[in-house]
Design a protein around this motif. Sequence first.
Motif, short mmCIF file in Angstrom:
data_model
loop_
_atom_site.label_atom_id
_atom_site.label_comp_id
_atom_site.label_asym_id
_atom_site.label_seq_id
_atom_site.Cartn_x
_atom_site.Cartn_y
_atom_site.Cartn_z
N ARG A 209 0.85 -1.20 0.00
CA ARG A 209 0.00 0.00 0.00
C ARG A 209 0.89 1.26 0.00
NH1 ARG A 209 -2.73 -0.59 4.93
NH2 ARG A 209 -3.62 -2.42 3.95
N LEU A 210 1.91 1.26 0.84
CA LEU A 210 2.80 2.43 0.95
C LEU A 210 3.64 2.58 -0.33
CD1 LEU A 210 4.05 1.94 4.64
CD2 LEU A 210 2.13 3.32 3.85
N LEU A 211 4.12 1.46 -0.84
CA LEU A 211 4.99 1.50 -2.02
C LEU A 211 4.20 1.88 -3.27
CD1 LEU A 211 7.07 -1.65 -1.09
CD2 LEU A 211 7.97 0.68 -1.30
N GLN A 212 2.99 1.36 -3.40
CA GLN A 212 2.18 1.69 -4.57
C GLN A 212 1.78 3.16 -4.58
OE1 GLN A 212 -0.88 -1.32 -4.75
NE2 GLN A 212 0.61 -2.87 -5.43
N ALA A 213 1.68 3.75 -3.38
CA ALA A 213 1.39 5.19 -3.31
C ALA A 213 2.60 6.01 -3.79
CB ALA A 213 1.02 5.58 -1.88
N GLY A 214 3.80 5.40 -3.75
CA GLY A 214 5.00 6.10 -4.23
C GLY A 214 5.96 6.53 -3.13
N LEU A 215 5.71 6.10 -1.90
CA LEU A 215 6.61 6.42 -0.79
C LEU A 215 7.82 5.49 -0.80
CD1 LEU A 215 3.79 6.49 1.91
CD2 LEU A 215 5.12 8.51 1.24
N TYR A 216 8.89 5.94 -0.15
CA TYR A 216 9.98 5.03 0.20
C TYR A 216 9.61 4.34 1.50
CZ TYR A 216 13.12 7.59 -2.97
OH TYR A 216 13.72 8.17 -4.06
N ILE A 217 10.10 3.14 1.71
CA ILE A 217 10.02 2.53 3.05
C ILE A 217 11.41 2.07 3.47
CG2 ILE A 217 7.59 1.84 2.70
CD1 ILE A 217 8.52 -1.07 2.64
N GLN A 218 11.61 2.06 4.78
CA GLN A 218 12.93 1.72 5.32
C GLN A 218 12.90 0.41 6.09
OE1 GLN A 218 13.76 6.50 5.95
NE2 GLN A 218 14.01 5.15 7.73
#
Length: 304
Positions: A209-218
């Motif tokens: 969900r976070l990645l498809q929105a275009g955010l980076y994740i750590q």
Amino acid sequence: MTENIQTVTGTIEPSRLGQTMIHEHVALDLSHIRQDNDPILSDDEMQNREIARLVAAGCGGIVEVTNRGMGRDVEALGSMSRKHRLPIIAATGFYKQDYYPRDVFEKNEDEIAALFISEICEGIEGTGIRAGIISEIGSSLNEMTKEETKVFRAAIRAQHETGAPLSTHCELGTMGTEQLKLFSKMGSDFSKISIGHQDLNGDREEYERLLQAGLYIQFDTIGKNSYRAEADRLEDLIFLIEKGYSKQLMLSTDITKKSYLKVAGGFGYEHLFTKFIPALKNRGVSEDIIKTMMIDNPQRFLSF
Ligand SMILES: [Zn+2]
């Protein structure tokens, strides 16, 4: 206008950044909160031996996310950066409610945003050293308190105004989706936002969900195996790499205590380079993908 990275020793071209740890503490003091001297890191003999080992292991940049209220010491960061010829990026921000200094409760959103902007554009506490990231902006376990929402909103406004990158703290990996909702509501540029501590989460639906929105994740608590087994972190990361998300993933260890240092018998910052990355390669992750996560992504994310 060309974009640069703002380090504790001045502005640098993005290409000067090598393999970069995206969420670390090199100088901090949490002893006033934890009633314990273990969470004190400073520019002393022990820490300098630790950093020398880390540079020898391949580290070429550190994002130092210690902020106001966490015992931040940007002059110590400047000194260590020069000694080890290691680019270090300092942060402006407040952490999470339990760690807020009193002025957070007294200031309104406008005043907090202005403070963050001044630490990015003018300097931190009269040192002339400017912050290069707004971080680690935190929510509490399974909750973002009213005060935390105020700090988040101020941080987002400072991000919009300056273009500086912003990264977050998710307590034990929780609240990423709620953070995303707030960034969405305020119209943020997701390419300048990175969600922290996601390796403690383990929820692959939320990752996507976070990645498809275009955010980076750590995946930034690598080595803290009492929180989560190394093998589980590794499997989640490989799952995301195989799904094609490597351009949005960044890695780190988030060391906050002397007892975690290699020179004190702990896993050490170098664990990322000496153990975890070799384990990824063993599983077939290519040098190119490692370079994407360790060099290209930080260079792009940190430039403004
Ligand atoms: Zn941290």
